[in-house]
Design an enzyme around this catalytic site. Structure first.
Site, short mmCIF file in Angstrom:
data_model
loop_
_atom_site.label_atom_id
_atom_site.label_comp_id
_atom_site.label_asym_id
_atom_site.label_seq_id
_atom_site.Cartn_x
_atom_site.Cartn_y
_atom_site.Cartn_z
N THR A 161 0.95 -1.16 0.00
CA THR A 161 -0.09 -0.23 -0.09
C THR A 161 0.78 1.20 0.25
OG1 THR A 161 -1.52 1.20 1.39
CG2 THR A 161 -0.12 -0.33 2.43
N ASP A 162 0.16 2.54 -0.44
CA ASP A 162 0.95 3.77 -0.30
C ASP A 162 1.13 4.03 1.26
OD1 ASP A 162 -1.53 4.10 0.02
OD2 ASP A 162 -1.73 5.80 -1.50
N GLU A 163 0.26 3.49 2.08
CA GLU A 163 0.26 3.99 3.23
C GLU A 163 1.62 3.83 4.11
OE1 GLU A 163 -3.17 3.42 5.74
OE2 GLU A 163 -4.55 3.48 4.11
N TYR A 201 -2.07 -0.45 11.06
CA TYR A 201 -2.08 -1.05 9.81
C TYR A 201 -0.90 -0.93 8.93
CZ TYR A 201 -3.36 -1.76 4.81
OH TYR A 201 -3.17 -1.74 3.59
N LYS A 255 2.12 -3.25 7.38
CA LYS A 255 2.43 -3.59 6.15
C LYS A 255 3.74 -3.61 5.64
CE LYS A 255 -0.07 -4.62 2.91
NZ LYS A 255 -0.70 -6.02 2.50
P1 NAD Z 1 -9.91 -6.89 2.32
O1 NAD Z 1 -10.16 -6.64 3.75
O2 NAD Z 1 -11.12 -6.89 1.35
O3 NAD Z 1 -9.65 -8.66 2.16
C1 NAD Z 1 -8.77 -9.46 2.70
C2 NAD Z 1 -8.87 -10.68 2.47
O4 NAD Z 1 -7.72 -11.66 3.17
C3 NAD Z 1 -10.38 -11.61 2.77
O5 NAD Z 1 -10.83 -12.20 1.87
C4 NAD Z 1 -9.91 -12.16 4.32
O6 NAD Z 1 -10.78 -13.38 4.48
C5 NAD Z 1 -8.51 -12.48 3.88
N1 NAD Z 1 -7.38 -13.14 4.92
C6 NAD Z 1 -7.34 -12.23 5.98
N2 NAD Z 1 -6.49 -12.61 6.77
C7 NAD Z 1 -6.24 -13.97 6.41
C8 NAD Z 1 -5.59 -14.89 6.85
N3 NAD Z 1 -4.66 -14.91 8.14
N4 NAD Z 1 -5.11 -16.00 6.10
C9 NAD Z 1 -5.78 -16.24 4.87
N5 NAD Z 1 -6.85 -15.20 4.42
C10 NAD Z 1 -6.79 -14.04 5.15
O7 NAD Z 1 -8.57 -6.39 1.74
P2 NAD Z 1 -8.48 -5.64 0.33
O8 NAD Z 1 -9.02 -4.41 0.46
O9 NAD Z 1 -8.83 -6.77 -0.78
O10 NAD Z 1 -6.92 -5.67 0.37
C11 NAD Z 1 -6.10 -6.85 -0.47
C12 NAD Z 1 -4.59 -6.46 -0.14
O11 NAD Z 1 -4.43 -5.08 -0.89
C13 NAD Z 1 -4.22 -6.20 1.20
O12 NAD Z 1 -2.77 -6.78 1.25
C14 NAD Z 1 -4.04 -4.53 1.28
O13 NAD Z 1 -3.03 -4.07 2.19
C15 NAD Z 1 -3.82 -4.24 -0.16
N6 NAD Z 1 -4.19 -2.87 -0.41
C16 NAD Z 1 -5.52 -2.48 -0.48
C17 NAD Z 1 -5.87 -1.14 -0.71
C18 NAD Z 1 -7.32 -0.87 -0.84
O14 NAD Z 1 -7.54 0.38 -1.21
N7 NAD Z 1 -8.20 -1.50 -0.22
C19 NAD Z 1 -5.05 -0.15 -1.41
C20 NAD Z 1 -3.61 -0.73 -1.50
C21 NAD Z 1 -3.27 -2.14 -1.05
O1 DAU Z 2 -4.21 4.14 0.56
C1 DAU Z 2 -4.36 2.80 0.42
C2 DAU Z 2 -5.39 2.22 1.75
O2 DAU Z 2 -6.53 2.82 1.30
C3 DAU Z 2 -5.34 0.67 1.87
O3 DAU Z 2 -4.10 0.26 2.08
C4 DAU Z 2 -6.12 0.14 2.76
O4 DAU Z 2 -6.20 -1.13 3.05
C5 DAU Z 2 -7.65 0.81 2.54
O5 DAU Z 2 -8.63 0.40 3.58
C6 DAU Z 2 -7.48 2.49 2.30
O6 DAU Z 2 -7.25 3.03 3.52
P1 DAU Z 2 -8.04 4.42 4.02
O7 DAU Z 2 -7.90 4.47 5.54
O8 DAU Z 2 -7.46 5.55 3.23
O9 DAU Z 2 -9.72 4.01 3.42
P2 DAU Z 2 -11.00 4.20 4.18
O10 DAU Z 2 -12.10 3.87 3.18
O11 DAU Z 2 -11.02 3.68 5.68
O12 DAU Z 2 -11.00 5.74 4.35
C7 DAU Z 2 -10.91 6.74 3.17
C8 DAU Z 2 -10.87 8.22 3.89
O13 DAU Z 2 -12.03 8.51 4.21
C9 DAU Z 2 -9.83 8.24 5.18
O14 DAU Z 2 -9.17 9.57 5.15
C10 DAU Z 2 -10.94 8.15 6.30
C11 DAU Z 2 -12.03 8.79 5.89
N1 DAU Z 2 -13.15 8.19 6.20
C12 DAU Z 2 -13.46 6.96 6.23
C13 DAU Z 2 -14.63 6.45 6.63
C14 DAU Z 2 -14.80 4.76 6.71
C15 DAU Z 2 -14.34 9.12 6.79
O15 DAU Z 2 -14.00 10.30 6.52
N2 DAU Z 2 -15.33 8.74 7.14
C16 DAU Z 2 -15.67 7.24 7.40
O16 DAU Z 2 -16.75 6.69 7.75
#
Ligand code: NAD
Ligand code: DAU
Length: 367
Positions: A134-136, A160, A164
């Site tokens: 992730t970019d985080e 988190y 990562k």
């Molecule tokens: P998500 O939470 O929707 O899905 C995670 C999946 O992993 C689920 O299916 C869960 O059951 C499975 N899982 C969790 N713990 C496990 C374990 N111990 N063993 C096997 N499976 C397990 O997550 P996502 O948003 O799809 O993110 C996927 C990946 O991409 C993550 O590594 C996250 O850090 C990365 N990522 C997410 C975002 C985003 O915007 N969502 C952006 C950049 C990177």
């Molecule tokens: O940048 C990549 C990341 O993006 C991934 O690595 C994470 O897995 C993914 O969950 C996401 O993280 P964020 O914290 O940026 O996403 P989230 O949707 O939780 O929140 C987006 C922004 O909105 C953040 O600044 C928090 C804000 N927010 C979020 C929620 C859920 C609100 O203001 N209100 C809300 O109820």
């Protein structure tokens, strides 16, 4: 022809990746390993469940023996690692699961991959461990800072992102020390189908339809760089095909939005959909748009997230130049598709928002 083990393939991005992969490379074998936590949903894989080259395994990435068996029995040459605890707010209230899955789980996968691919009678040529990050991990930016590049020093701020970052370092070390063929991609915020409704975009869409408050943390001016999820799958595809071993690649949408503006944009889009399709007022009679009222009146400013990162932005120059990466979806088309998907897939989001999820949300807003 590749044989993939996809961890976390029943989650949001993992499932979209599996759909993308089997549509494009249908002769490849795809094995999904997923623990089906609250965020994992087997229904996300419905469209591929009968594909002859698809296998689902319910299990945990921390189970090294299981992973070794899967790598061996399925002759896996490519491991794409999505499995993680992914929600920042949950990492603040309960970091343990993040340490366990994101750090120990990744470590366990690396040990299994090393044992099967490197420590046997012969090293498996062309093996690949691709780590989805992730970019985080880069921390936070001020409004005028340059975007994160692959050379930006890691400075994670939440449990988190720290978990990562730790996993990224382990992946790097397994390449440097043992010669495991690794690549890592660091992606910005994804959005699209199958996004769990605890995250901002799907939470806002589903709350609008239920006439619930749209919670904005702090002043709502935090900035995220949004990417349509299929474009993330495409970026990983390019890294798998042509990425250099041992390298990190940034993937982003070049699409920065303040949270409050995202919420207002979605509010307007939903209102437009209700005007276009009168059936929606019958299906969601409680929505403001069903009564021609202003959806933005649901916006509610709430307590800020602890340690809330102010701005993320991705500089994807390296990925663009080396791999020819450009997102295919514009934000206008991607967000419109996403709103339509949630309007058409009420059964999906109603079913994932079960009791345990509702209890967690209630806990967050109880004080
Ligand atoms: P998500 O939470 O929707 O899905 C995670 C999946 O992993 C689920 O299916 C869960 O059951 C499975 N899982 C969790 N713990 C496990 C374990 N111990 N063993 C096997 N499976 C397990 O997550 P996502 O948003 O799809 O993110 C996927 C990946 O991409 C993550 O590594 C996250 O850090 C990365 N990522 C997410 C975002 C985003 O915007 N969502 C952006 C950049 C990177
Ligand atoms: O940048 C990549 C990341 O993006 C991934 O690595 C994470 O897995 C993914 O969950 C996401 O993280 P964020 O914290 O940026 O996403 P989230 O949707 O939780 O929140 C987006 C922004 O909105 C953040 O600044 C928090 C804000 N927010 C979020 C929620 C859920 C609100 O203001 N209100 C809300 O109820």
């Amino acid at each position: 022809m590749k044989k993939l083990l996809v961890t976390g393939g029943a989650g949001f991005i993992g499932a979209n990746f599996v759909h993308y992969w089997l549509a494009k490379y249908s002769a490849d074998k795809v094995v999904v390993l997923d623990a089906l936590t609250y965020a994992g949903n087997i229904a996300n894989l419905d469209s591929v469940k009968n594909h002859e080259n698809f296998t689902f395994v319910h299990g945990n990435i921390c189970d090294q023996a299981l992973v070794e068996r899967l790598l061996t029995e399925h002759n896996i040459d490519t491991l794409v690692h999505f499995a993680a605890e992914s929600h920042v707010d949950r990492s603040i209230t309960g970091p343990d699961a993040f340490i366990e899955t994101n750090i120990i789980g990744t470590y366990s996968l690396l040990k299994a991959a090393k044992k099967v691919w490197l420590d046997g009678d012969a090293i498996l040529d062309g093996h690949r461990f691709h780590h989805v990050s992730t970019d985080e991990v880069y921390g936070t930016l001020s409004p005028t800072d340059p975007a994160f590049s692959e050379d930006t020093a890691y400075a994670p701020n939440s449990p988190y992102s720290a978990s990562k970052a730790a996993s990224d370092h382990l992946v790097r070390a397994y390449h440097h020390t043992y010669g495991l063929n690794v690549t890592t991609s660091n992606c910005s915020n994804n959005y699209g189908p199958f996004h769990f409704p605890e995250k901002l975009i799907p939470l806002v869409i589903t709350n609008i339809l239920h006439d619930k408050a749209l919670p904005i943390y702090g002043d709502g001016q935090q900035i995220r760089d949004w990417l349509y999820v299929e474009d993330h799958a495409y970026g990983i595809d390019l890294v798998l095909q042509n990425g250099r071993i041992g390298e990190n690649y940034n993937i982003g949408g070049n699409n920065e939005w303040a949270n409050i503006d995202i919420v207002k944009t979605i509010s307007k889009l939903v209102e437009q959909e209700f005007v276009k399709n009168p059936d929606l007022a019958k299906r969601f009679p409680q929505a403001k748009a069903a009564m021609a009222q202003n959806t933005e009146s649901l916006i509610t400013y709430v307590k800020d997230r602890l340690g809330h990162d102010r701005r993320y932005a991705i500089d994807a120059t390296k990925t663009n130049n080396e791999l020819g990466y450009q997102p295919k979806e514009s934000f206008a088309t991607g967000i419109a598709k996403t709103v339509t998907w949630y309007l058409n897939n009420e059964a999906w989001w109603q079913s994932v928002m079960d009791g345990s999820y509702q209890d967690w949300i209630a806990e967050q807003y109880s004080s």
